[in-house]
Design an enzyme around this catalytic site. Structure first.
Site, short mmCIF file in Angstrom:
data_model
loop_
_atom_site.label_atom_id
_atom_site.label_comp_id
_atom_site.label_asym_id
_atom_site.label_seq_id
_atom_site.Cartn_x
_atom_site.Cartn_y
_atom_site.Cartn_z
N ASN A 187 -21.24 -124.58 -13.33
CA ASN A 187 -20.28 -123.86 -12.72
C ASN A 187 -19.49 -122.83 -13.63
O ASN A 187 -18.64 -122.02 -13.06
CB ASN A 187 -19.31 -124.79 -12.01
CG ASN A 187 -19.54 -125.62 -10.91
OD1 ASN A 187 -19.98 -125.00 -10.11
ND2 ASN A 187 -19.33 -126.96 -11.02
N LYS A 217 -22.19 -118.61 -18.31
CA LYS A 217 -23.41 -119.03 -18.94
C LYS A 217 -24.41 -118.65 -18.01
O LYS A 217 -25.55 -118.32 -18.51
CB LYS A 217 -23.39 -120.48 -19.00
CG LYS A 217 -22.72 -121.30 -19.91
CD LYS A 217 -22.87 -122.89 -19.86
CE LYS A 217 -21.94 -123.67 -20.72
NZ LYS A 217 -21.97 -125.23 -20.39
N ASP A 230 -26.28 -129.80 -21.57
CA ASP A 230 -24.89 -130.40 -22.17
C ASP A 230 -24.85 -130.45 -23.59
O ASP A 230 -25.81 -130.32 -24.31
CB ASP A 230 -25.00 -132.12 -21.56
CG ASP A 230 -23.66 -132.83 -21.73
OD1 ASP A 230 -22.59 -132.09 -21.58
OD2 ASP A 230 -23.79 -134.06 -22.17
N TYR A 255 -14.06 -126.17 -29.96
CA TYR A 255 -13.99 -126.27 -31.04
C TYR A 255 -14.19 -125.22 -32.06
O TYR A 255 -14.24 -125.35 -33.58
CB TYR A 255 -14.82 -127.63 -31.67
CG TYR A 255 -14.31 -128.76 -30.81
CD1 TYR A 255 -13.56 -129.75 -31.54
CD2 TYR A 255 -15.05 -129.27 -29.89
CE1 TYR A 255 -13.29 -130.88 -30.92
CE2 TYR A 255 -14.76 -130.44 -29.08
CZ TYR A 255 -13.77 -131.04 -29.63
OH TYR A 255 -13.68 -132.39 -28.89
N HIS A 281 -26.00 -123.13 -31.34
CA HIS A 281 -26.87 -124.22 -30.64
C HIS A 281 -27.19 -123.91 -29.20
O HIS A 281 -28.27 -124.00 -28.89
CB HIS A 281 -25.77 -125.51 -30.50
CG HIS A 281 -24.33 -124.83 -30.02
ND1 HIS A 281 -23.60 -124.15 -30.56
CD2 HIS A 281 -23.80 -125.28 -28.85
CE1 HIS A 281 -22.60 -124.06 -30.24
NE2 HIS A 281 -22.52 -124.57 -28.96
P1 IMP Z 1 -20.55 -128.28 -22.50
O1 IMP Z 1 -21.28 -129.44 -22.24
O2 IMP Z 1 -21.21 -126.75 -22.44
O3 IMP Z 1 -19.52 -128.23 -21.14
O4 IMP Z 1 -19.56 -128.63 -23.59
C1 IMP Z 1 -18.87 -129.76 -23.80
C2 IMP Z 1 -17.75 -129.57 -24.69
O5 IMP Z 1 -18.53 -129.40 -26.01
C3 IMP Z 1 -16.90 -128.48 -24.38
O6 IMP Z 1 -15.85 -128.80 -23.53
C4 IMP Z 1 -16.29 -128.17 -25.72
O7 IMP Z 1 -15.17 -129.12 -26.02
C5 IMP Z 1 -17.44 -128.19 -26.78
N1 IMP Z 1 -18.32 -127.22 -27.01
C6 IMP Z 1 -19.65 -126.80 -26.14
N2 IMP Z 1 -20.00 -125.79 -26.82
C7 IMP Z 1 -19.04 -125.25 -27.69
C8 IMP Z 1 -18.95 -124.01 -28.34
O8 IMP Z 1 -20.04 -123.27 -28.59
N3 IMP Z 1 -18.09 -123.95 -29.32
C9 IMP Z 1 -16.93 -125.02 -29.33
N4 IMP Z 1 -16.86 -126.10 -28.64
C10 IMP Z 1 -18.15 -126.26 -27.72
#
Ligand code: IMP
Length: 195
Positions: A8, A12, A68, A151, A177
Site C-alpha cells: 500500500n 515503493k 518485507d 531506523y 537493501h
Molecule cells: P517494510 O517491510 O518495508 O514495511 O519494513 C518493515 C520495517 O522495517 C519498517 O517499518 C521500518 O521500521 C524498517 N525499515 C524497512 N526499510 C527501512 C529503511 O530503508 N530504513 C529504515 N528502516 C527501514
C-alpha cells in the site's frame, strides 16, 4: 506482462515503475480492487513476503510480488528482524523503536547490523522466486539526519560517514537493501519474455 506489487506504499510502487521496461505494467493493490489489509504473521522475511504475494495471486489471479524488510542487529541475535516495524509495540512508532534499540545496545561493543529485504515474485504460472538485498552497517549511539524513515537516523552503511537519514533518496537507493533487491527483480522481469 501485468503484475501487481502487493504493497500500500505508493512511494515503493512509483520507485519500481520508473525502473521497469514498458513491457512490464505494475499495478497497485487498489487498482486490482484489493482493499483488505494483507496478513504478514510469519516469523521470517521470506515467509511474510511469500504470504502477501500468495494471497494476492490466489485471490485475484494475477502475477504478483511483495517485499518485507527487517533490521538485523548482530549483538541482538538478529533482532528486531521481522518485527522491525513493531519492535516497541503495535503502534509502529519509529521513534519508540529507535529508543528501544539504542537502549538494548547501550552496553554492547558490537554495533554491527544489516538491513535485509526479501522480495517474493509469483509468476503467471504460479512459480515462486525470491530476491534478497542486504546492506551492512553500524548502529550509532544517537540519531543523525532527517531524511528517510524507520531506523534511518541511526544506521550508517559500511564505508560511509553519514546515516541513511543524511542521504538523498537517490543516494540511499543506490546502495540500500531494497534498492539491491529491486534491481535483482527488475533484471529478472526485464529478461522474461512478454506474456
Ligand atoms: P517494510 O517491510 O518495508 O514495511 O519494513 C518493515 C520495517 O522495517 C519498517 O517499518 C521500518 O521500521 C524498517 N525499515 C524497512 N526499510 C527501512 C529503511 O530503508 N530504513 C529504515 N528502516 C527501514
Amino acid at each position: 506482462m501485468r503484475i501487481c506489487f502487493a504493497t500500500n506504499n505508493r512511494y515503493k510502487v512509483n520507485e519500481i515503475k520508473a525502473m521497469l521496461p514498458t513491457s512490464v505494467e505494475i499495478v497497485s493493490l487498489a487498482e486490482i480492487g484489493c482493499e483488505e489489509e494483507l496478513a504478514e504473521d510469519q516469523n521470517t522475511l521470506e515467509g511474510n513476503s511469500h504470504q502477501k504475494a500468495e494471497y494476492v495471486y490466489k485471490k485475484y489471479g494475477i502475477p504478483c510480488f511483495a517485499d518485507d524488510t527487517g533490521l538485523e542487529v548482530f549483538a541482538l541475535d538478529g533482532e528486531p528482524g521481522v518485527y522491525s516495524a513493531r519492535y516497541a509495540g503495535v503502534q509502529r512508532d519509529n521513534m519508540a523503536n529507535i529508543q528501544l534499540l539504542l537502549e538494548k545496545l547501550k552496553d554492547k561493543d558490537n554495533r554491527m547490523a544489516q538491513f535485509r529485504t526479501v522480495i517474493t515474485l509469483i509468476n503467471p504460472s504460479g512459480k515462486v522466486k525470491q530476491f534478497e538485498g542486504v546492506v551492512k552497517g553500524t548502529i550509532l549511539t544517537e540519531m543523525k539526519g532527517t531524511e528517510g524513515f524507520g531506523y534511518d537516523p541511526v544506521f550508517a552503511p559500511k564505508g560511509y560517514q553519514q546515516t541513511f537519514a543524511e542521504m538523498s533518496s537517490d543516494q540511499k537507493n543506490a546502495i540500500s537493501h531494497r534498492g539491491i533487491a529491486i534491481r535483482k527483480l527488475v533484471d529478472f522481469l526485464s529478461k522474461q519474455k512478454q506474456e
